[in-house]
Every structure is written in C-alpha cells, then in structure tokens.
Design a protein around this motif. Structure first.
Motif, PDB file in Angstrom:
ATOM      1  N   LYS A  50       0.830  -1.202   0.000  1.00 13.63           N
ATOM      2  CA  LYS A  50       0.000   0.000   0.000  1.00 13.63           C
ATOM      3  C   LYS A  50       0.867   1.257   0.000  1.00 13.63           C
ATOM      4  O   LYS A  50       0.577   2.217  -0.714  1.00 13.63           O
ATOM      5  CB  LYS A  50      -0.929   0.015   1.219  1.00 13.63           C
ATOM      6  N   ILE A  51       1.920   1.253   0.816  1.00 14.43           N
ATOM      7  CA  ILE A  51       2.823   2.399   0.880  1.00 14.43           C
ATOM      8  C   ILE A  51       3.460   2.636  -0.488  1.00 14.43           C
ATOM      9  O   ILE A  51       3.515   3.773  -0.973  1.00 14.43           O
ATOM     10  CB  ILE A  51       3.898   2.185   1.961  1.00 14.43           C
ATOM     11  N   GLU A  52       3.933   1.563  -1.116  1.00 15.88           N
ATOM     12  CA  GLU A  52       4.563   1.692  -2.428  1.00 15.88           C
ATOM     13  C   GLU A  52       3.583   2.243  -3.457  1.00 15.88           C
ATOM     14  O   GLU A  52       3.946   3.100  -4.272  1.00 15.88           O
ATOM     15  CB  GLU A  52       5.113   0.341  -2.883  1.00 15.88           C
ATOM     16  N   LEU A  53       2.357   1.792  -3.424  1.00 13.96           N
ATOM     17  CA  LEU A  53       1.342   2.283  -4.349  1.00 13.96           C
ATOM     18  C   LEU A  53       1.110   3.782  -4.142  1.00 13.96           C
ATOM     19  O   LEU A  53       1.090   4.554  -5.096  1.00 13.96           O
ATOM     20  CB  LEU A  53       0.032   1.503  -4.174  1.00 13.96           C
ATOM     21  N   HIS A  54       0.958   4.185  -2.891  1.00 13.19           N
ATOM     22  CA  HIS A  54       0.734   5.608  -2.600  1.00 13.19           C
ATOM     23  C   HIS A  54       1.951   6.445  -2.995  1.00 13.19           C
ATOM     24  O   HIS A  54       1.795   7.561  -3.505  1.00 13.19           O
ATOM     25  CB  HIS A  54       0.405   5.807  -1.120  1.00 13.19           C
ATOM     26  N   MET A  55       3.130   5.910  -2.779  1.00 14.11           N
ATOM     27  CA  MET A  55       4.342   6.651  -3.141  1.00 14.11           C
ATOM     28  C   MET A  55       4.438   6.836  -4.655  1.00 14.11           C
ATOM     29  O   MET A  55       4.849   7.901  -5.131  1.00 14.11           O
ATOM     30  CB  MET A  55       5.580   5.961  -2.573  1.00 14.11           C
ATOM     31  N   ARG A  56       4.053   5.792  -5.415  1.00 14.49           N
ATOM     32  CA  ARG A  56       4.050   5.933  -6.877  1.00 14.49           C
ATOM     33  C   ARG A  56       3.050   7.005  -7.304  1.00 14.49           C
ATOM     34  O   ARG A  56       3.335   7.820  -8.196  1.00 14.49           O
ATOM     35  CB  ARG A  56       3.717   4.600  -7.539  1.00 14.49           C
ATOM     36  N   GLU A  57       1.881   7.019  -6.658  1.00 17.47           N
ATOM     37  CA  GLU A  57       0.876   8.035  -6.972  1.00 17.47           C
ATOM     38  C   GLU A  57       1.391   9.435  -6.647  1.00 17.47           C
ATOM     39  O   GLU A  57       1.208  10.366  -7.425  1.00 17.47           O
ATOM     40  CB  GLU A  57      -0.417   7.755  -6.202  1.00 17.47           C
ATOM     41  N   ILE A  58       2.044   9.568  -5.510  1.00 17.34           N
ATOM     42  CA  ILE A  58       2.612  10.856  -5.110  1.00 17.34           C
ATOM     43  C   ILE A  58       3.673  11.295  -6.117  1.00 17.34           C
ATOM     44  O   ILE A  58       3.714  12.459  -6.522  1.00 17.34           O
ATOM     45  CB  ILE A  58       3.196  10.779  -3.680  1.00 17.34           C
ATOM     46  N   LEU A  73       3.922  10.510  -9.289  1.00 11.37           N
ATOM     47  CA  LEU A  73       3.274  10.934 -10.533  1.00 11.37           C
ATOM     48  C   LEU A  73       2.672  12.334 -10.392  1.00 11.37           C
ATOM     49  O   LEU A  73       2.821  13.176 -11.288  1.00 11.37           O
ATOM     50  CB  LEU A  73       2.184   9.938 -10.929  1.00 11.37           C
ATOM     51  N   LEU A  74       2.000  12.573  -9.275  1.00  9.61           N
ATOM     52  CA  LEU A  74       1.431  13.897  -9.040  1.00  9.61           C
ATOM     53  C   LEU A  74       2.511  14.960  -8.917  1.00  9.61           C
ATOM     54  O   LEU A  74       2.373  16.066  -9.454  1.00  9.61           O
ATOM     55  CB  LEU A  74       0.556  13.878  -7.776  1.00  9.61           C
ATOM     56  N   ALA A  75       3.589  14.632  -8.217  1.00  4.91           N
ATOM     57  CA  ALA A  75       4.695  15.578  -8.052  1.00  4.91           C
ATOM     58  C   ALA A  75       5.344  15.888  -9.397  1.00  4.91           C
ATOM     59  O   ALA A  75       5.663  17.053  -9.685  1.00  4.91           O
ATOM     60  CB  ALA A  75       5.729  15.014  -7.075  1.00  4.91           C
ATOM     61  N   ASP A  76       5.523  14.869 -10.223  1.00  4.57           N
ATOM     62  CA  ASP A  76       6.101  15.097 -11.551  1.00  4.57           C
ATOM     63  C   ASP A  76       5.202  16.010 -12.377  1.00  4.57           C
ATOM     64  O   ASP A  76       5.678  16.924 -13.053  1.00  4.57           O
ATOM     65  CB  ASP A  76       6.314  13.771 -12.284  1.00  4.57           C
ATOM     66  N   PHE A  77       3.918  15.772 -12.304  1.00  5.81           N
ATOM     67  CA  PHE A  77       2.964  16.600 -13.050  1.00  5.81           C
ATOM     68  C   PHE A  77       3.035  18.056 -12.596  1.00  5.81           C
ATOM     69  O   PHE A  77       2.910  18.974 -13.396  1.00  5.81           O
ATOM     70  CB  PHE A  77       1.544  16.057 -12.881  1.00  5.81           C
ATOM     71  N   CYS A  78       3.254  18.264 -11.294  1.00  7.21           N
ATOM     72  CA  CYS A  78       3.302  19.619 -10.730  1.00  7.21           C
ATOM     73  C   CYS A  78       4.719  20.185 -10.669  1.00  7.21           C
ATOM     74  O   CYS A  78       4.940  21.255 -10.084  1.00  7.21           O
ATOM     75  CB  CYS A  78       2.699  19.605  -9.319  1.00  7.21           C
ATOM     76  N   ASP A  79       5.675  19.475 -11.257  1.00  9.52           N
ATOM     77  CA  ASP A  79       7.099  19.897 -11.252  1.00  9.52           C
ATOM     78  C   ASP A  79       7.628  20.112  -9.839  1.00  9.52           C
ATOM     79  O   ASP A  79       8.316  21.086  -9.551  1.00  9.52           O
ATOM     80  CB  ASP A  79       7.295  21.171 -12.088  1.00  9.52           C
ATOM     81  N   LYS A 123      13.365  17.216  -3.165  1.00  7.13           N
ATOM     82  CA  LYS A 123      13.605  18.039  -1.968  1.00  7.13           C
ATOM     83  C   LYS A 123      12.312  18.710  -1.513  1.00  7.13           C
ATOM     84  O   LYS A 123      12.024  18.767  -0.314  1.00  7.13           O
ATOM     85  CB  LYS A 123      14.677  19.104  -2.241  1.00  7.13           C
ATOM     86  N   GLU A 124      11.532  19.208  -2.472  1.00  4.63           N
ATOM     87  CA  GLU A 124      10.264  19.838  -2.120  1.00  4.63           C
ATOM     88  C   GLU A 124       9.297  18.811  -1.528  1.00  4.63           C
ATOM     89  O   GLU A 124       8.578  19.101  -0.565  1.00  4.63           O
ATOM     90  CB  GLU A 124       9.640  20.499  -3.352  1.00  4.63           C
ATOM     91  N   LEU A 125       9.289  17.599  -2.085  1.00  3.65           N
ATOM     92  CA  LEU A 125       8.448  16.531  -1.525  1.00  3.65           C
ATOM     93  C   LEU A 125       8.864  16.212  -0.098  1.00  3.65           C
ATOM     94  O   LEU A 125       8.022  16.037   0.783  1.00  3.65           O
ATOM     95  CB  LEU A 125       8.549  15.269  -2.381  1.00  3.65           C
TER      96      LEU A 125
END
Length: 128
Positions: free
Chosen positions: A91-99, A101-107, A111-113
């Motif tokens: 579950k953690i790995e799945l959420h981290m992948r989602e995060i 993808l969202l972080a990449d989309f938002c540039d 470090k910011e994460l």
C-alpha cells in the motif's frame, strides 16, 4: 455493522463491504477468531443482496482476512504479522508511486516533496 454501503461512490457495493471489514479488522474492532455475521444476516443488516455479501466474503477469504468453516460460519482469520506488514508495504509503495506521478505533473522536486512530508508533521509513530 454500521450503515453502509454508500451511494455517492462508484465503487461496487461488495468492494465497499470488503474495504469496510478490512478496516474493522486492521483497526482491531474485529478480533482474530471473532465470528462474522452470516451472509444472510449481513445482507439483511446492510439491505443488500445475499449474493453481494457472499461475493464480499469470498474476496475477504481469498485475501486471508476471514476463514469460513462449513456448518460453523465465517471468522476473522488469524493473520501472520509478516503477511500484514507485506500488505502495508504494498500500500505504501502504491501511494508513493501516486505521489511521485502527481509531483512530476506539478514539477515538484524530491527536496520539495521531502519538505512537504516534514511540514505535514509525519514522523514515525505519529498519526496524521
């Protein structure tokens, strides 16, 4: 069991039941070895079909959350701690992948994460 399923979601009713029972088991509200309501009783309580609750129980059994003993009923399964940890890690790995993808989309950089993670006050042993 409290009133559910919810009509404001596109998740199938059986899956809502599965998720709810998993949450009750994971939180300790349902204990290992505790008897589950019969399929018919749960269907009546939730005002859904017995076929729906049967499908939910089959899924829970397949995922080792409950055990069904013929002529006795269904019971919360005794779960191996390592198995539970593996499930949480997935579950953690799945959420981290989602995060990610969202972080990449938002540039957003790594470090910011990391800063966002710390600003949320998420620390080992602390609830959010």
């Amino acid at each position: 069991m409290e009133r559910m399923p919810q009509s404001n979601t596109n998740k199938p009713i059986y899956q809502q039941i599965v998720d709810h029972i998993k949450t009750l088991i994971d939180s300790g509200q349902l204990s290992q070895g505790e008897a589950m309501p019969s399929i018919r009783q749960l269907a009546e309580d939730l005002q859904v079909s017995a076929i729906t609750t049967k499908r939910a129980y089959e899924e829970l059994e397949r995922e080792n959350f409950i055990r069904t003993i013929p002529s006795k009923g269904s019971f919360v399964a005794v779960r191996d701690l390592d198995q539970v940890k593996d499930e949480y890690l997935k579950k953690i790995e799945l959420h981290m992948r989602e995060i990610r993808l969202l972080a990449d989309f938002c540039d957003i950089s790594d470090k910011e994460l990391e800063l966002m993670f710390h600003l949320q006050g998420i620390k080992k042993g602390q609830k959010s």
